[in-house]
Design an enzyme around this catalytic site. Structure first.
Site, PDB file in Angstrom:
ATOM      1  N   ARG A 143      -0.671  -2.245 -29.276  1.00  0.00           N
ATOM      2  CA  ARG A 143      -0.474  -3.671 -29.517  1.00  0.00           C
ATOM      3  C   ARG A 143       0.308  -3.832 -30.813  1.00  0.00           C
ATOM      4  NH1 ARG A 143      -6.074  -3.276 -28.076  1.00  0.00           N
ATOM      5  NH2 ARG A 143      -6.553  -4.359 -26.108  1.00  0.00           N
ATOM      6  N   LYS A 167      -9.037  -4.365 -30.648  1.00  0.00           N
ATOM      7  CA  LYS A 167      -9.741  -5.638 -30.624  1.00  0.00           C
ATOM      8  C   LYS A 167     -11.242  -5.425 -30.788  1.00  0.00           C
ATOM      9  CE  LYS A 167      -6.554  -8.424 -27.846  1.00  0.00           C
ATOM     10  NZ  LYS A 167      -6.411  -9.261 -26.636  1.00  0.00           N
ATOM     11  N   HIS A 239       4.933  -6.789 -26.957  1.00  0.00           N
ATOM     12  CA  HIS A 239       4.005  -6.739 -25.835  1.00  0.00           C
ATOM     13  C   HIS A 239       4.711  -6.346 -24.546  1.00  0.00           C
ATOM     14  CE1 HIS A 239      -0.239  -7.310 -25.327  1.00  0.00           C
ATOM     15  NE2 HIS A 239      -0.070  -7.954 -24.183  1.00  0.00           N
ATOM     16  N   ARG A 242       4.745  -2.706 -24.483  1.00  0.00           N
ATOM     17  CA  ARG A 242       3.404  -2.229 -24.105  1.00  0.00           C
ATOM     18  C   ARG A 242       3.224  -2.333 -22.593  1.00  0.00           C
ATOM     19  NH1 ARG A 242      -2.210  -1.855 -25.641  1.00  0.00           N
ATOM     20  NH2 ARG A 242      -3.558  -3.344 -24.549  1.00  0.00           N
ATOM     21  N   HIS A 265      -8.469  -1.579 -23.055  1.00  0.00           N
ATOM     22  CA  HIS A 265      -9.013  -2.733 -22.343  1.00  0.00           C
ATOM     23  C   HIS A 265     -10.513  -2.557 -22.148  1.00  0.00           C
ATOM     24  CE1 HIS A 265      -4.876  -3.690 -20.336  1.00  0.00           C
ATOM     25  NE2 HIS A 265      -4.969  -4.185 -21.547  1.00  0.00           N
ATOM     26  N   TYR A 274      -1.518  -4.562 -13.776  1.00  0.00           N
ATOM     27  CA  TYR A 274      -0.318  -3.737 -13.737  1.00  0.00           C
ATOM     28  C   TYR A 274      -0.061  -3.134 -12.363  1.00  0.00           C
ATOM     29  CZ  TYR A 274      -0.303  -4.159 -18.772  1.00  0.00           C
ATOM     30  OH  TYR A 274      -0.277  -4.665 -20.040  1.00  0.00           O
TER      31      TYR A 274
END
Length: 299
Positions: A143, A167, A239, A242, A265, A274
Site C-alpha cells: 500500500r 492496517k 494503488h 498494487r 487482507h 481480483y
C-alpha cells in the site's frame, strides 16, 4: 465533537486497531453528522432520518460509508448505556457494488518500467528512488502508506523479505524480488545520510529532517512518470500498481490464499475481487480440463 463520539473513536483505535486513515475518515463523517443534527448520543430518530436529505448530493458509496459509521456508533452507544433505542433504521440503506479495480496491462507496465529504468541509468538520486518505489509497489504489492512509512531497518539483510506493518497495526512478511533488491541497493548507496530520519524514503533527497516521503508526493511522482512513459496519468496511482501486482500474480497461477497474505487482507472476500480479471483463464481451464470437454457434442 461530542464526548460520546470521541469515546467511540478511542474504542476503534484501542480495541479494533483501526488504521489512522480510517479513524480520520470516521472523524470527518461523525463531525459532519453532529454539525447537521446535534449530539449523536441523544438525537431522535426523526433527526437521524433527516440526514438522507443532507446526503442527497453525495455519491452512493459515500452515503453507504457515512451510514455504516453511524450504525457502528449507535451500536456502541447502546452498549455503553447512552441510548436505549437504535435509530439506525432511519438511515439510508443503499446497496453499492464494489467497483472493480483499475488494472494496467502488461504492455503498460513494461512501458512504465522501461522509462523509469532509462531515467535511473545514471546516479540521479531522485530517478533511482522512483525506480525503487515502483519496484516495491508492483513487485511486492505494498500500500502507498506502507511504502512511504517503511523504516530504514526494514530493508532485508539476510532474507529477501520486508516486515510490513499494515492496517490496524498488523504485521506480515512480504517477499522482495531480485529486481527490487537491486533497486533498493542502488537507492541506499545514493540515499542522503540523515541521522534524524529513520525512514527508507525520507522527504527530499537532500534531507529535510526526519519526515518520510508523503503519499501525495508519491502520487505526483508516479503520475508524472506515467506521462513521460506515454501512459494516461489518470490511469495510474500507487494503488493501481498494487492491483496490477495482485492481478498479474493470479494470472500466473498464484493461490488466492497466498495472495490474501501478501496483500495483508483480513478477509479473503476482499481478495476475491481480483478473480474477475482472471475469468478468461478460468474458462479456458474448464474447457481444457473438465471431463466433458473432450467429449464430442451431439448433432
Amino acid at each position: 465533537m461530542s464526548a460520546s463520539t470521541e469515546a467511540f473513536l478511542a474504542m476503534l483505535a484501542a480495541e479494533r486497531g483501526a488504521a489512522r486513515n480510517t479513524l480520520a475518515a470516521y472523524r470527518r463523517d461523525l463531525a459532519q453528522a453532529e454539525e447537521a443534527i446535534g449530539d449523536l448520543a441523544i438525537v431522535d430518530r426523526d433527526a437521524v432520518a433527516s440526514l438522507a436529505g443532507e446526503w442527497a448530493g453525495l455519491a452512493p458509496a459515500s452515503v453507504a460509508r457515512k451510514a455504516s459509521v453511524l450504525r457502528q456508533f449507535f451500536g456502541f452507544a447502546i452498549d455503553e448505556g447512552w441510548r436505549r433505542d437504535d435509530p439506525s433504521g432511519a438511515l439510508p440503506t443503499l446497496r453499492t457494488r464494489r467497483p472493480l479495480p483499475k488494472v494496467l496491462g502488461h504492455d503498460q507496465i513494461a512501458a512504465l518500467f522501461a522509462r523509469a529504468e532509462e531515467e535511473a541509468a545514471g546516479d540521479d538520486p531522485r530517478a533511482v528512488r522512483l525506480l525503487a518505489l515502483i519496484e516495491l509497489l508492483y513487485g511486492s504489492g505494498l500500500r502507498a502508506s506502507e511504502l512511504v512509512e517503511l523504516p530504514l531497518v526494514a530493508v532485508p539483510r539476510d532474507a529477501p523479505f520486508l516486515t510490513i506493518t499494515g492496517k490496524g497495526g498488523t504485521t506480515r512478511l512480504v517477499p522482495v524480488g531480485a529486481r527490487a533488491l537491486a533497486a533498493l541497493a542502488r537507492w541506499l548507496a545514493l540515499r542522503p545520510a540523515l541521522p534524524a530520519s529513520r525512514y527508507l524514503f525520507p522527504s527530499g533527497t537532500k534531507g529535510t529532517g526526519g519526515q518520510h516521503l508523503t503519499r501525495v508526493r508519491l502520487f505526483q511522482l508516479l503520475k508524472a512518470l506515467a506521462g513521460r512513459a506515454g501512459i494516461d496519468p489518470a490511469q495510474i496511482s500507487p494503488h493501481v500498481l498494487r492491483h496490477a501486482f495482485a492481478t498479474h500474480l493470479l494470472e500466473g497461477g498464484a493461490d488466492l490464499r497466498v495472495l490474501q497474505t501478501l496483500l495483508g487482507h483480513a478477509d479473503i472476500a476482499t481478495t476475491q475481487i481480483y478473480t474477475h480479471v482472471d475469468s478468461a483463464r478460468l474458462v479456458a481451464l474448464v474447457n481444457s480440463c473438465h471431463p466433458l470437454a473432450t467429449r464430442a457434442t451431439s448433432d
